[in-house]
Design a protein around this motif. Sequence first.
Motif, mmCIF file in Angstrom:
data_model
loop_
_atom_site.group_PDB
_atom_site.id
_atom_site.type_symbol
_atom_site.label_atom_id
_atom_site.label_comp_id
_atom_site.label_asym_id
_atom_site.label_seq_id
_atom_site.Cartn_x
_atom_site.Cartn_y
_atom_site.Cartn_z
ATOM 1 N N PHE A 14 8.158 -3.184 -6.137
ATOM 2 C CA PHE A 14 9.580 -3.283 -5.805
ATOM 3 C C PHE A 14 10.383 -3.964 -6.909
ATOM 4 C CE2 PHE A 14 7.616 -3.002 -1.551
ATOM 5 C CZ PHE A 14 8.296 -1.899 -1.071
ATOM 6 N N GLY A 15 9.721 -4.797 -7.690
ATOM 7 C CA GLY A 15 10.423 -5.495 -8.762
ATOM 8 C C GLY A 15 10.693 -4.646 -9.984
ATOM 9 N N SER A 16 10.110 -3.454 -10.034
ATOM 10 C CA SER A 16 10.269 -2.581 -11.199
ATOM 11 C C SER A 16 11.397 -1.574 -10.955
ATOM 12 C CB SER A 16 8.959 -1.832 -11.477
ATOM 13 O OG SER A 16 9.165 -0.787 -12.396
ATOM 14 N N SER A 17 12.389 -1.568 -11.816
ATOM 15 C CA SER A 17 13.508 -0.625 -11.673
ATOM 16 C C SER A 17 13.030 0.808 -11.885
ATOM 17 C CB SER A 17 14.614 -0.969 -12.668
ATOM 18 O OG SER A 17 14.126 -0.896 -14.004
ATOM 19 N N THR A 18 12.046 0.992 -12.758
ATOM 20 C CA THR A 18 11.511 2.336 -12.993
ATOM 21 C C THR A 18 10.830 2.868 -11.740
ATOM 22 O OG1 THR A 18 11.153 1.817 -15.327
ATOM 23 C CG2 THR A 18 9.958 3.706 -14.426
ATOM 24 N N TRP A 19 10.011 2.018 -11.097
ATOM 25 C CA TRP A 19 9.333 2.437 -9.863
ATOM 26 C C TRP A 19 10.358 2.745 -8.780
ATOM 27 C CZ3 TRP A 19 9.283 0.864 -4.818
ATOM 28 C CH2 TRP A 19 8.279 1.422 -4.002
ATOM 29 N N ARG A 20 11.373 1.887 -8.638
ATOM 30 C CA ARG A 20 12.381 2.111 -7.606
ATOM 31 C C ARG A 20 13.108 3.436 -7.826
ATOM 32 N NH1 ARG A 20 13.659 -3.320 -8.702
ATOM 33 N NH2 ARG A 20 15.632 -2.678 -9.669
ATOM 34 N N LYS A 21 13.444 3.710 -9.088
ATOM 35 C CA LYS A 21 14.186 4.932 -9.389
ATOM 36 C C LYS A 21 13.352 6.171 -9.095
ATOM 37 C CE LYS A 21 17.003 7.067 -12.995
ATOM 38 N NZ LYS A 21 17.556 6.933 -14.348
ATOM 39 N N GLN A 22 12.056 6.090 -9.313
ATOM 40 C CA GLN A 22 11.180 7.243 -9.129
ATOM 41 C C GLN A 22 10.693 7.407 -7.690
ATOM 42 O OE1 GLN A 22 8.045 6.564 -11.946
ATOM 43 N NE2 GLN A 22 9.235 7.317 -13.708
ATOM 44 N N ASN A 23 10.728 6.340 -6.898
ATOM 45 C CA ASN A 23 10.079 6.394 -5.595
ATOM 46 C C ASN A 23 10.969 6.107 -4.392
ATOM 47 O OD1 ASN A 23 6.922 6.648 -6.102
ATOM 48 N ND2 ASN A 23 7.758 5.303 -7.695
ATOM 49 N N LEU A 24 11.968 5.257 -4.517
ATOM 50 C CA LEU A 24 12.803 4.943 -3.364
ATOM 51 C C LEU A 24 13.741 6.113 -3.061
ATOM 52 C CD1 LEU A 24 13.825 1.183 -3.694
ATOM 53 C CD2 LEU A 24 12.010 2.206 -2.328
ATOM 54 N N THR A 25 13.761 6.519 -1.799
ATOM 55 C CA THR A 25 14.638 7.595 -1.352
ATOM 56 C C THR A 25 15.532 7.069 -0.242
ATOM 57 O OG1 THR A 25 12.952 9.256 -1.868
ATOM 58 C CG2 THR A 25 14.734 9.921 -0.396
ATOM 59 N N TYR A 26 16.839 7.242 -0.409
ATOM 60 C CA TYR A 26 17.817 6.793 0.573
ATOM 61 C C TYR A 26 18.269 7.999 1.393
ATOM 62 C CZ TYR A 26 17.924 2.732 -2.499
ATOM 63 O OH TYR A 26 17.568 1.649 -3.258
ATOM 64 N N ASN A 27 18.201 7.869 2.696
ATOM 65 C CA ASN A 27 18.567 8.954 3.607
ATOM 66 C C ASN A 27 19.751 8.522 4.457
ATOM 67 O OD1 ASN A 27 16.025 10.917 3.454
ATOM 68 N ND2 ASN A 27 15.281 8.809 3.443
ATOM 69 N N LEU A 28 20.828 9.243 4.366
ATOM 70 C CA LEU A 28 22.018 8.976 5.161
ATOM 71 C C LEU A 28 22.190 10.105 6.162
ATOM 72 C CD1 LEU A 28 24.582 7.232 5.611
ATOM 73 C CD2 LEU A 28 25.743 8.730 3.965
ATOM 74 N N GLY A 29 22.377 9.768 7.417
ATOM 75 C CA GLY A 29 22.510 10.810 8.420
ATOM 76 C C GLY A 29 23.249 10.336 9.649
ATOM 77 N N ILE A 30 23.539 11.281 10.531
ATOM 78 C CA ILE A 30 24.170 11.008 11.812
ATOM 79 C C ILE A 30 23.151 11.309 12.898
ATOM 80 C CG2 ILE A 30 26.034 11.657 13.381
ATOM 81 C CD1 ILE A 30 27.670 12.431 10.926
ATOM 82 N N GLY A 31 22.992 10.389 13.838
ATOM 83 C CA GLY A 31 22.002 10.573 14.895
ATOM 84 C C GLY A 31 20.628 10.079 14.472
ATOM 85 N N TYR A 32 19.747 9.907 15.439
ATOM 86 C CA TYR A 32 18.380 9.485 15.152
ATOM 87 C C TYR A 32 17.591 10.657 14.558
ATOM 88 C CZ TYR A 32 19.126 5.099 17.620
ATOM 89 O OH TYR A 32 19.589 3.865 17.981
ATOM 90 N N PRO A 33 16.570 10.367 13.756
ATOM 91 C CA PRO A 33 15.800 11.464 13.141
ATOM 92 C C PRO A 33 15.042 12.288 14.180
ATOM 93 C CG PRO A 33 14.725 9.353 12.741
ATOM 94 C CD PRO A 33 16.062 9.037 13.335
ATOM 95 N N PHE A 34 14.703 11.674 15.303
ATOM 96 C CA PHE A 34 14.055 12.393 16.410
ATOM 97 C C PHE A 34 14.130 11.543 17.667
ATOM 98 C CE2 PHE A 34 10.823 9.886 14.267
ATOM 99 C CZ PHE A 34 10.092 9.321 15.290
#
Length: 760
Positions: free
Chosen positions: A740-760
């Motif tokens: 988590f402390g690596s900006s390179t790892w965060r850029k390659q692996n963290l995915t942000y999901n924005l949505g309306i409603g619960y996923p299921f």
Amino acid sequence: MRKRIRPLFFISLCLVFSACSNIKYLPAGQNLYTGATVRINPDSTGKITDEKNVKGVLESKTRPRPNTSFLGLRIKLYIYNLAGQPKKSKGIRHWLRNKVGEPPVLQSQVKIPYNNAVLASYLISQGYLQAKVTGDTVVKNRTAKAIYTAETGDRYTINKITFPKDSVGIASIINSTSGQSLLKVGNFYDFDVFKAERERIDNDLKQNGYFYFNPDYLLLQVDSAIGKHRVNIYVKVKEITPNAALKPYTIKDITIYPNYSLRGDSSIRASKPVLYKDFIIKDPRNTFKLGVFDRLVFFQKGELYNRRDHNQSLNRMVNIGTFKVVKADFLTDSAKSNQLDVNFYLTPLKKNSLSFQVIGTSKSNNFVGSEVKLTQTTRNVFRGAEKLEISASGGFEKQIRGSDQTQGNSYSITGQAKLIFPRFLLPFFKFNSTNAFIPKTNILASYQILDRVDYTLNAIKAEFGYDWKESIYKEHVFNPISINYVRSKVVDSATLFAKNPSLRTSLENQFIVGLNYNFTYNDQVNQNKRNNIYFSGDLETSGSLVGLFAPKNDKGQKSLFGTALSQFLRLEGDLRNYYKVNKTVIWANRLNVGFGYAYGNNKALPFVRQFFAGGSSDIRAFGSRLVGPGTYIIPDSLTFRDQGGDIKIMLNTELRFKLVSMLYGAAFIDAGNIWLRKEDPLRPGGKFKANKFIEQMAIGTGAGLRVDASFFVIRLDVAFPIRRPDLPNGPAWVMKDIAFGSSTWRKQNLTYNLGIGYPF
């Protein structure tokens, strides 16, 4: 070692600081109440049945409840104290103190004698007829805890049940249904069962015309003097029961006011009635066709009153979606009469209305995860309680990888018209359903544009079908006629199809003509259940019947108007489970599986019917539709990156918990993949193999925040992969690479999901 100690020290410091801060603001001479503990038979070796559960119920019945806490921290109380006493009745401090915060629960608010009586009463109701409860408080460091000691004694069981002996009237009906009694010899004495037995008998009597009877006229006498901790129960009708409750009633006149209002009450009552079968209709404006009431009213003139017809009539009038007020009055001419006049007062909804909806979706073949919808509704279109809905909607699905790289965005615009008839329209056959729910016939037409970076799809759809509820939990949707025309526009299609010819058949213009069926089971309407289940099963076929008669085009394909006809079978099942850990924590789980079989014209399912993996309502750690198939690695040079398949298996587990007010948190793990039914040389590793699919699952985890305002939910999830199936050396766990402390790892692996409603 120091790195491990520091976080523990910090957490401990926070706990101590929070506790000290809360106590600091207590009024002088007061102690903070921290809750109650119940001890059951502590001075004896006797154990009671289900002691843990009984202890939990007893503790939940004590009052007052202590301040809410999370991981030992009374966050709401801390916020209340932190806000102080605001000078104004508005502003952030007032909002924090009165809306978010929670005042301290004090020892002085605890009423020990009252709680003693409540707990003893509950134990007696459960058969511990000699139960006694004593309580006391223990004070330490300005905190107080209540301790209640329950001496239960032995639990009593039922020895004998005696019903009324008469062979006529009410007694005969009670006797005739005694075999269905909830009271059983050998069972424990249970007051809740006694109440349920009275309601059962009352319901049986209502089914046999005893309109004015009610459960309070029944007496269950208990004799506990027979010894050996047993009781005899005598079921009796009270002597003070009024005469009206002791006789059955038949239905006399059935009068319906389908356009009733208090303002026009006198003129409507004075209007000329229309006689239709067993009904008297008073509708001076001729608002509805008379046949509508055949499907709404179950009573018949001259028959015995029964509760089933009563409830089903009211439920249908409500469920038809045409009336805003439904009321039934039952009247009798005199005390000596045994006939009832029934009056139904129905106030229609406005003919036209406009509604706005915010919707979250999670279908495996859906390109859009969330949408807003504006709907114009016109009711009673042809005077038969029909409904016309014309809607326009727009949706989006958005994912962001790293700090600035946006991926997997899709947008949609849909226009739709839907005409709903509150009955089955069937040629040569009249179908009369007898349950409380109105069957419906739907005629639908829509036009949709789905837009992504690499392609645009235009879809025209027309459907004719039926929608009916088998019960409050079960619903069926069957469309015997479903016609879809899909037109695609792909960026640089010549290059794309040259590199991947199999995409041509799934993305080219095509007709999807066939039928579809959906079955849904959903018991979430029962909020009292701790464990709720949702299941949706889909079946769709295309080209089976039409393909027998369709001509071939110049490419040798079965076609309609020169456009290829899709031929396939598609199955999908979606099973969800929602377990309430407590009032603020829910553990949600989902299993989604799908299978598609293409034949005839098609080597693969049409693109709009393929299964996809990855996305904001799917496997959230991976890009939308970028997982699979199997272990296939998408080349960086491939411009069209969406990957569809014939088979899908997905599992999700998510712990949802309330943080404060409308703010909720979640921690989740998603796993799944898609596969091809046959080997594709251009996508090596994509074929489904029964002995390989588990190790080929993509797995991701993460956490999220949700603003849940009941009528809409906004969701932000952050996820990262922990197992990847698309690595050069084969599927592997990647947890060791988390940084988590690596900006390179965060850029390659963290995915942000924005949505309306619960996923299921």
